[in-house]
Enzyme design. Structure first.
Site, PDB file in Angstrom:
ATOM      1  N   TRP A 231       1.041  -1.147  -0.135  1.00 27.91           N
ATOM      2  CA  TRP A 231      -0.046  -0.008   0.152  1.00 27.91           C
ATOM      3  C   TRP A 231       1.181   1.092  -0.159  1.00 27.91           C
ATOM      4  O   TRP A 231       0.219   2.223   0.121  1.00 27.91           O
ATOM      5  CB  TRP A 231      -0.755  -0.217   1.073  1.00 27.91           C
ATOM      6  CG  TRP A 231      -2.148  -1.077   1.409  1.00 27.91           C
ATOM      7  CD1 TRP A 231      -2.974  -0.568   0.995  1.00 27.91           C
ATOM      8  CD2 TRP A 231      -2.567  -2.148   1.613  1.00 27.91           C
ATOM      9  NE1 TRP A 231      -4.356  -1.688   0.816  1.00 27.91           N
ATOM     10  CE2 TRP A 231      -3.245  -2.505   0.924  1.00 27.91           C
ATOM     11  CE3 TRP A 231      -1.248  -3.205   1.753  1.00 27.91           C
ATOM     12  CZ2 TRP A 231      -4.004  -4.383   1.548  1.00 27.91           C
ATOM     13  CZ3 TRP A 231      -2.036  -4.936   2.059  1.00 27.91           C
ATOM     14  CH2 TRP A 231      -3.071  -5.279   2.025  1.00 27.91           C
ATOM     15  N   CYS A 266      -6.507  -5.188  -1.120  1.00 25.41           N
ATOM     16  CA  CYS A 266      -7.735  -5.924  -1.110  1.00 25.41           C
ATOM     17  C   CYS A 266      -8.604  -5.964  -2.024  1.00 25.41           C
ATOM     18  O   CYS A 266      -9.068  -7.518  -1.934  1.00 25.41           O
ATOM     19  CB  CYS A 266      -8.393  -5.156   0.172  1.00 25.41           C
ATOM     20  SG  CYS A 266      -9.456  -4.034  -0.581  1.00 25.41           S
ATOM     21  N   HIS A 325     -13.903  -2.120   1.702  1.00 24.44           N
ATOM     22  CA  HIS A 325     -12.626  -3.398   1.394  1.00 24.44           C
ATOM     23  C   HIS A 325     -13.191  -4.679   1.337  1.00 24.44           C
ATOM     24  O   HIS A 325     -14.684  -4.129   1.368  1.00 24.44           O
ATOM     25  CB  HIS A 325     -12.709  -3.350   3.464  1.00 24.44           C
ATOM     26  CG  HIS A 325     -11.474  -4.093   3.192  1.00 24.44           C
ATOM     27  ND1 HIS A 325     -10.186  -4.729   2.636  1.00 24.44           N
ATOM     28  CD2 HIS A 325     -12.115  -5.246   3.984  1.00 24.44           C
ATOM     29  CE1 HIS A 325      -9.856  -5.444   3.539  1.00 24.44           C
ATOM     30  NE2 HIS A 325     -10.309  -6.759   3.992  1.00 24.44           N
ATOM     31  N   ASP A 348     -11.470 -13.274   4.776  1.00 25.22           N
ATOM     32  CA  ASP A 348     -10.780 -12.210   4.070  1.00 25.22           C
ATOM     33  C   ASP A 348      -9.205 -12.684   4.453  1.00 25.22           C
ATOM     34  O   ASP A 348      -8.583 -12.917   5.635  1.00 25.22           O
ATOM     35  CB  ASP A 348     -10.917 -11.585   5.502  1.00 25.22           C
ATOM     36  CG  ASP A 348     -10.388  -9.789   4.377  1.00 25.22           C
ATOM     37  OD1 ASP A 348      -9.788  -9.921   3.772  1.00 25.22           O
ATOM     38  OD2 ASP A 348     -10.915  -8.939   5.519  1.00 25.22           O
ATOM     39  N   ASN A 388     -19.447  -2.118  12.174  1.00 26.70           N
ATOM     40  CA  ASN A 388     -20.314  -1.608  12.559  1.00 26.70           C
ATOM     41  C   ASN A 388     -19.474  -0.833  14.266  1.00 26.70           C
ATOM     42  O   ASN A 388     -20.107  -0.741  14.627  1.00 26.70           O
ATOM     43  CB  ASN A 388     -20.891  -2.394  13.899  1.00 26.70           C
ATOM     44  CG  ASN A 388     -22.173  -3.331  13.245  1.00 26.70           C
ATOM     45  OD1 ASN A 388     -23.296  -3.594  12.843  1.00 26.70           O
ATOM     46  ND2 ASN A 388     -21.853  -5.202  12.830  1.00 26.70           N
ATOM     47  N   ASP A 390     -18.117   2.853  15.443  1.00 24.57           N
ATOM     48  CA  ASP A 390     -18.512   4.470  14.536  1.00 24.57           C
ATOM     49  C   ASP A 390     -17.313   4.968  14.885  1.00 24.57           C
ATOM     50  O   ASP A 390     -16.498   4.905  15.229  1.00 24.57           O
ATOM     51  CB  ASP A 390     -19.275   4.751  16.642  1.00 24.57           C
ATOM     52  CG  ASP A 390     -20.808   3.893  17.119  1.00 24.57           C
ATOM     53  OD1 ASP A 390     -21.202   3.572  16.407  1.00 24.57           O
ATOM     54  OD2 ASP A 390     -20.691   3.991  18.473  1.00 24.57           O
ATOM     55  N   GLU A 440     -30.391   0.052  10.999  1.00 29.35           N
ATOM     56  CA  GLU A 440     -30.575   1.073  11.941  1.00 29.35           C
ATOM     57  C   GLU A 440     -31.274   1.413  12.222  1.00 29.35           C
ATOM     58  O   GLU A 440     -32.450   1.591  12.237  1.00 29.35           O
ATOM     59  CB  GLU A 440     -30.272   1.845  10.604  1.00 29.35           C
ATOM     60  CG  GLU A 440     -28.723   1.447  10.054  1.00 29.35           C
ATOM     61  CD  GLU A 440     -26.940   1.328  10.736  1.00 29.35           C
ATOM     62  OE1 GLU A 440     -27.271   1.644  11.908  1.00 29.35           O
ATOM     63  OE2 GLU A 440     -26.838   1.193  10.258  1.00 29.35           O
ATOM     64  N   GLU A 445     -31.874  -5.141  15.654  1.00 31.59           N
ATOM     65  CA  GLU A 445     -30.449  -4.111  16.016  1.00 31.59           C
ATOM     66  C   GLU A 445     -29.573  -3.436  16.821  1.00 31.59           C
ATOM     67  O   GLU A 445     -28.803  -4.253  17.687  1.00 31.59           O
ATOM     68  CB  GLU A 445     -29.874  -3.057  14.633  1.00 31.59           C
ATOM     69  CG  GLU A 445     -29.264  -2.292  14.902  1.00 31.59           C
ATOM     70  CD  GLU A 445     -28.727  -0.706  15.072  1.00 31.59           C
ATOM     71  OE1 GLU A 445     -27.458  -0.674  13.688  1.00 31.59           O
ATOM     72  OE2 GLU A 445     -29.987   0.156  15.169  1.00 31.59           O
ATOM     73  N   TYR A 535      -8.292   5.199  -1.213  1.00 28.18           N
ATOM     74  CA  TYR A 535      -9.330   4.044  -0.560  1.00 28.18           C
ATOM     75  C   TYR A 535      -9.438   3.534   0.662  1.00 28.18           C
ATOM     76  O   TYR A 535      -9.636   3.233   1.482  1.00 28.18           O
ATOM     77  CB  TYR A 535      -9.716   2.682  -1.552  1.00 28.18           C
ATOM     78  CG  TYR A 535      -8.891   1.800  -1.361  1.00 28.18           C
ATOM     79  CD1 TYR A 535      -9.337   0.595  -0.490  1.00 28.18           C
ATOM     80  CD2 TYR A 535      -7.586   1.780  -1.640  1.00 28.18           C
ATOM     81  CE1 TYR A 535      -8.716  -0.842  -0.548  1.00 28.18           C
ATOM     82  CE2 TYR A 535      -7.168   0.000  -1.059  1.00 28.18           C
ATOM     83  CZ  TYR A 535      -7.984  -0.921  -0.561  1.00 28.18           C
ATOM     84  OH  TYR A 535      -7.453  -2.395  -0.421  1.00 28.18           O
TER      85      TYR A 535
END
Length: 705
Positions: A231, A266, A325, A348, A388, A390, A440, A445, A535
């Site tokens: 990267w 990725c 991603h 992944d 998920n 914040d 949401e 949730e 990115y």
């Protein structure tokens, strides 16, 4: 009475065309027989005389270096006898000196290469091309990778082309990718990876173990795997990650050199892992998440630091939000988990964090992410945080010569948006966010989040920069268990968009809209900044900022323009090796109430198209011409243009050096194509220059007999 002639095998026919058709393996470009486990295949054995009831005949299947019976690596199968390790064999018919046998492997047999020998009495016959490749079988109900839908198997196992979705949540675009799981040497490369993984025989039965091992081996970290990540922006010693259009060249090169191929990011890791899993027979898809959190502390929070001009600072952040991603979902029953977690599993291979001492991630049940069961193997906490977390914004200000942090906003609904994959049987994007997350704000949730938080236990809300421990924090309140959308007293709302197409060489014309929904007279201080970023969220250049104070009355909105001249960004754009995005960050503060709000949007440059001219249909082995046409409609010279083209089953990857293309000029390249396979085939083209890192296109052609 004639003396007894010893029974000998004189030949064996693997009935390749009939077996591979029935096993959906007729696409593999390989001399050997490729079959799927748990499903019968036939072999025709020729003998030196008729088979008699007293004759001893057995088929021996051996896997690995020195197969032995008691370890299960050597299977000795006799017709009509009780099965051996779940395998059975029967005589279909005898015709003179020929004997047609049917072999059914166990639906949980170890996957890999088996050597077949035929034993008659004391004689052992070793056929030419006697290595049989055994794969997972999504068509077999007793195989844990069984998939009921025919259309889904056609897409997730047999389709050798597809798209990987990239860009930003603001404008998602598709990048065509050739998976090419049936091409020459690709299956052999996958078998080499299986051997290299050192998985035990019993682990080779289990797609969860196999896929976890492959997620480690597709990256070069710690095991000399397939692709080396880079990267840095400097790719002189290899191929730039932007320059690949598929997995075939990468896997062929790796198999020939046994050394990591340089370089990947990725989408390259995900494209290659998708090829490997489909090739081995595990249903697999590439999954792109927009605004994905890379949270290194497992506390479900990503901190973004801004200076007083509203520009994002690279240096302070350990964690980051990637514009997108890409990872993979693989399909299987999870026998190792409690009920309810079968189906798609996230996998992944991008090397981000070590798991059990290696750069590997998954398989993690997608349902565990949705339900907040983040204690389940493997790596579910990490995947949960990616979709998920914040996002918390801090402004770093100098106060009496000391740096202080002021919180200027929390985004709780910003991470893990527009989770995307290619739709089944159609060339369009399918949004699968609902498979990963409940809507949401819904009751489910909240419950899922409470469940996840009970396992993750996020720390209090403190800025987490490198020297956070030494700074005094202003307004560092601890986080409630369930984070709520920050409600501002004035109903302050920000929107960012472009007002003109974002063509390289033109001014970038954007606007920030400030909205207020509460009656009254309000003074809003607005700071806006524009940057170029990778990115991965890393900022490459600061292009310009604005600071305005505006007055809004009652329920109203105002649009503030943000314009960047070409000179401010063209030099950077031409000098970077990666595709960059335009990042606009806005901070608004209402003086009367001290309300603060931060919003950021990433946008992609827009490019002129490549057109492909060729017939709609062609006949097998009959040449046709394919032309690629590109008109430079931009106001800048495109320097060092390269056109990359590949058509699976039509022609190998080819590169045309095009030099510089002046504004207004048209480039045309032609290639003579000879189709070698039937059905719908795709041609993929990509144009790269110093100024543009990838305009892709594709076109399909139907090949008939």
């Amino acid at each position: 009475v004639f003396p007894e002639t010893n029974l000998k095998v004189t030949g064996i026919d693997f009935l390749k065309s009939q077996n591979t058709r029935q096993h959906h393996t007729d696409g593999y470009n390989i001399r050997n027989l490729v079959v799927r486990r748990g499903q019968p295949f036939q072999v025709l054995v020729s003998l030196n005389r008729e088979l008699r009831p007293a004759d001893k005949l057995s088929l021996r299947f051996g896997i690995g270096e020195n197969p032995v019976k008691n370890r299960g690596s050597l299977l000795s199968l006799k017709p009509e006898r009780e099965d051996f390790n779940g395998w059975k064999i029967s005589v279909v018919k005898k015709n003179g000196k020929e004997c047609l046998l049917s072999v059914t492997s166990s639906p949980n047999a170890p996957v890999g290469k088996y050597n077949l020998h035929v034993k008659t009495g004391t004689n052992i016959f070793k056929p030419e091309d006697g290595v049989i490749y055994l794969l997972f079988n999504p068509w077999c109900e007793d195989d844990v990778v069984y998939m009921a839908s025919e259309a889904q198997k056609k897409e997730y196992v047999l389709n050798d082309t597809g798209y990987i979705y990239v860009g930003s949540a603001y404008n998602i675009y598709d990048r065509p990718w050739n998976f090419g799981q049936f091409e020459e040497l690709v299956l052999d490369a996958c078998m080499y990876l299986l051997d290299k993984s050192k998985l035990s025989l019993s682990d080779r039965r289990d797609p969860a173990s196999v896929s976890r091992a492959m997620s480690a081996l597709v990256n070069a970290n710690d095991d000399n795997g397939v692709v080396l990540g880079n990267w840095s922006g400097n790719y002189i010693s290899g191929t730039s990650p932007m320059d690949w259009i598929g997995s075939v060249t990468i896997l062929q090169k790796y198999y020939k050199t046994k050394k990591p191929v340089r370089y990947g990011q990725c989408w390259v890791f995900a494209g290659v892992l998708n090829t490997v899993m489909r090739c081995l027979g595990v249903p697999s898809r590439c999954v792109s998440t927009f605004d994905a959190a890379h949270d290194t502390e497992g506390n479900l929070r990503v901190d973004v630091y801004l200076n007083e001009r509203g520009e994002k600072l690279n240096s302070l952040s350990f964690d980051s939000v990637w514009n997108f991603h890409v990872w993979n979902d693989v399909w299987m029953k999870r026998a190792d988990l409690p009920n309810g977690f079968d189906g798609w599993q996230a996998l992944d291979s991008t090397p981000q964090e070590q798991s059990q001492g290696r750069f590997q991630c998954g398989p993690c049940p997608v349902k565990a992410v949705r339900e907040g069961d983040v204690y389940l193997p493997y790596d579910s906490k990490f995947v949960y945080a990616e979709v998920n977390a914040d996002r918390v914004y801090w402004i770093v200000k100098k106060v009496n010569g000391k740096e202080k942090y002021f919180k200027v906003g929390t985004e709780t609904q910003d991470i893990g948006k527009n989770i995307s994959t290619k739709a089944v049987g159609q060339n369009r994007r399918e949004d699968i966010t609902r498979e990963y997350k409940y809507p949401e704000g819904s009751k489910e949730e909240r419950m899922s989040m409470q469940r996840a938080y009970s396992f993750i236990r996020p720390s209090g809300l403190m800025p987490r920069s490198g020297y956070a421990s030494t700074v005094s924090v202003l307004g560092g309140n601890t986080q409630p268990l369930v984070p709520k959308e920050p409600v501002t007293k004035t109903g302050l709302h920000l929107e960012i968009n472009n007002t003109e197409p974002l063509h390289p060489g033109n001014p970038l014309e954007m606007a920030i809209t400030v909205k207020i929904s509460t009656p009254g007279n309000w003074t809003v201080d607005l700071t806006g900044s524009c940057q170029l970023q990778y990115y991965t969220g890393k900022v490459q250049a600061n292009l310009g900022t604005i600071k305005e104070t505006i007055n809004l009355e009652g329920t109203s909105e105002m649009q503030i323009p943000l314009k960047i001249a070409p000179d401010a960004y063209m030099k950077t754009l031409s000098s970077v090796e990666d595709e960059v995005l335009i990042l606009v960050t806005a901070i608004a503060e209402v003086r009367e109430t001290n309300d603060k709000l931060t919003k950021e949007t990433s946008m992609r440059f827009e490019y002129p198209p490549i057109t492909v001219q060729m017939p709609e249909t062609a006949k097998l082995y009959n040449d046709f011409t394919c032309a690629f046409i590109f008109k430079n409609q931009l106001n800048v010279i495109l320097e060092n243009c390269k056109l990359l083209v590949e058509g699976l089953g039509i022609f190998k990857m080819t590169t045309f050096e095009q030099g510089d293309i002046m504004p207004g000029r048209i480039m045309k390249s032609e290639i003579i194509c000879t189709p070698t396979r039937l059905g719908e085939k795709k041609i993929v083209a990509k144009l790269i220059s110093n100024q543009i890192k990838g305009i892709s296109t594709e076109k399909a052609i139907m090949i008939t007999e």
